[in-house]
Write an enzyme that holds these catalytic residues in place. Structure first.
Site, short mmCIF file in Angstrom:
data_model
loop_
_atom_site.label_atom_id
_atom_site.label_comp_id
_atom_site.label_asym_id
_atom_site.label_seq_id
_atom_site.Cartn_x
_atom_site.Cartn_y
_atom_site.Cartn_z
N LYS A 30 -48.06 -40.85 121.51
CA LYS A 30 -47.67 -42.06 120.80
C LYS A 30 -47.64 -41.80 119.30
CE LYS A 30 -49.12 -46.92 120.30
NZ LYS A 30 -50.10 -47.95 120.75
N SER A 40 -47.81 -51.90 122.59
CA SER A 40 -47.16 -51.13 121.56
C SER A 40 -46.87 -49.69 121.98
CB SER A 40 -48.04 -51.11 120.30
OG SER A 40 -49.29 -50.47 120.57
N SER A 94 -51.88 -52.99 124.72
CA SER A 94 -50.84 -52.00 124.43
C SER A 94 -50.78 -50.82 125.39
CB SER A 94 -51.01 -51.47 123.00
OG SER A 94 -50.76 -52.50 122.08
#
Length: 432
Positions: free
Chosen positions: A81, A150, A174
């Site tokens: 990420k 996210s 997330s």
């Protein structure tokens, strides 16, 4: 091993591939080539990657094939990420402020994965500073729908079989929500068990590192390396878990698809001989979603101080509004919020008195249509603010043809047990 899956190793789970890599019956180069071909096929539609380096990844795979076994993640491609610092890829944190930012070090979690033999294939898309303004990623099951956030790119990349494992973070929902929307397994360990050094901070009390895979064994393998917890990989069950079905105070927000997924899973577990009891949370818990939002906003106001002071024009409107809400949470209110969380934690023994795991919705339903929003984090806020281990397990598809599943939550400090029980549940559901 199924011949077709050996011909296309992207169909293997990370755990299956890891076993073959250790046995040297599958080469890291062959595995990497298969995933790169998959990226070429799916990435133009899914847009899960911020950057990746095929040449460097192949060179690392060939070097691993020539050398000794490195560790539990030997030869496995890894998506990271874009909230994590990486020494060989830019780290943009989902913001134009950091468009050309190049760290000189890896985040601790990334370094630990590399040390265990993982090959960082590239950086996956995140929302702006892991908040709510989405990036370009689309749901791999239907590009008209959100992948969640996210950790959108990580979940979508695993779901599209562009990578077997990916790192994510969770502050509200997330990991769990994008795992639910994309139909993969997502695991958020208990708070503080995986180091956050080198991860862009949003909320000091809430940010948690976790990951995505296609099975419970996959996420246990990945997170165990970062937590230095080899016992998480020993998924041997001594007794069946007791499951507490927990609708929470937010049941009205659950769609028919989310409710049906929970009920179907309950019936399948009862068929497997599991004791499933209804659990009602203490009244204190009704306030935790709002308290979580207050804490997150207040801490984001501090964590993003430089960005809001020096680059306000480069922040999205939704993030600016979030920071305004954070500024409004004064010191007495913040202390009260943390005291209420502590009070709720003290009641967890009561909550888990008759069960080993809670089973709740992972999200309000199937992935929302449109790419302007990443979905509602409502069904994870309570467990995130309490710092409990939570895992999303896919169970099927809803009426729109998009994935649905359920969330399992374990007591504090029960990560090993939570993974063991979820692995057993996964096996039972797959048998039926």
């Amino acid at each position: 091993m199924n011949v077709n899956r050996m011909d296309d190793p992207t169909q293997l789970t990370a755990s299956e591939a890891a076993t073959l890599l250790r046995q040297r019956t599958l080469s890291a180069e062959h595995l990497m080539m298969a995933f790169l071909e998959r990226i070429a096929e799916r990435e133009p539609e899914v847009l899960a990657w911020r950057s990746y380096n095929a040449h460097a990844a192949l060179a690392q795979a060939r070097a691993l094939d020539r050398g000794p076994l490195r560790g539990p993640l030997h030869g496995l491609p890894l998506g990271v990420k874009d909230l994590f610092d990486t020494r060989d890829f830019p780290s943009g944190y989902g913001s134009p402020i950091y468009q050309h930012h190049q760290p000189i070090n890896d985040a601790a979690a990334v370094a630990l994965c590399r040390e265990a033999g993982a090959i960082v294939l590239g950086k996956t898309v995140t929302t702006e500073f892991a908040t709510f303004t989405p990036g370009p990623t689309r749901n791999p099951h239907n590009p008209l729908h959100t992948p969640g956030g996210s950790s959108s790119g990580s979940a979508a990349a695993v779901a599209a079989r562009m990578v077997p494992l990916a790192l994510g973070t969770q502050t509200a929902a997330s990991i769990i929500r994008p795992a639910a929307y994309c139909g993969v397994v997502g695991f958020k360990p208990g708070f503080g068990l995986i180091p956050r050094a080198g991860v862009k901070s949003l909320s000091e009390s809430l940010d948690t590192v976790g990951g995505f895979g296609r099975s419970v064994a996959d996420v246990a393998l990945l997170t165990s390396v970062m937590a230095d917890a080899a016992q998480w990989r020993q998924l041997h069950l001594d007794s069946k878990p007791r499951i507490g079905l927990c609708r929470t105070a937010y049941w009205d927000a659950a769609s028919p698809a989310a409710r049906q997924a929970l009920e179907d899973t309950r019936q399948r577990l009862i068929k497997a001989g599991v004791q499933v009891v209804d659990v009602r949370l203490p009244d204190t818990f009704d306030q935790l979603a709002k308290v979580h939002d207050d804490i997150m906003c207040a801490e984001a106001f501090k964590a993003l101080a430089d960005e809001r002071v020096n680059h306000p024009e480069l922040l999205s409107e939704s993030l600016r509004q979030m920071l305004v809400r954070g500024e409004e949470v004064d010191y007495p209110q913040n202390r009260y919020n943390h005291a209420l969380v502590a009070s709720a934690r003290a009641q967890l023994c009561q909550v888990f008195s008759d069960c080993d795991l809670l089973m709740t919705p992972s999200a309000c339903g199937e992935a929302d249509i449109g790419l302007q929003r990443t979905g509602d984090p409502l069904f994870s806020r309570t467990w995130s603010v309490l710092g409990l281990p939570s895992l999303h397990l896919p169970t099927g598809f809803g009426p729109m043809g998009l994935p649905v599943g359920v969330q399992f939550i374990g007591p504090a400090s029960s990560d090993t047990q939570t993974l063991v029980f979820c692995h057993w549940v996964e096996h039972q559901l797959n048998r039926q």
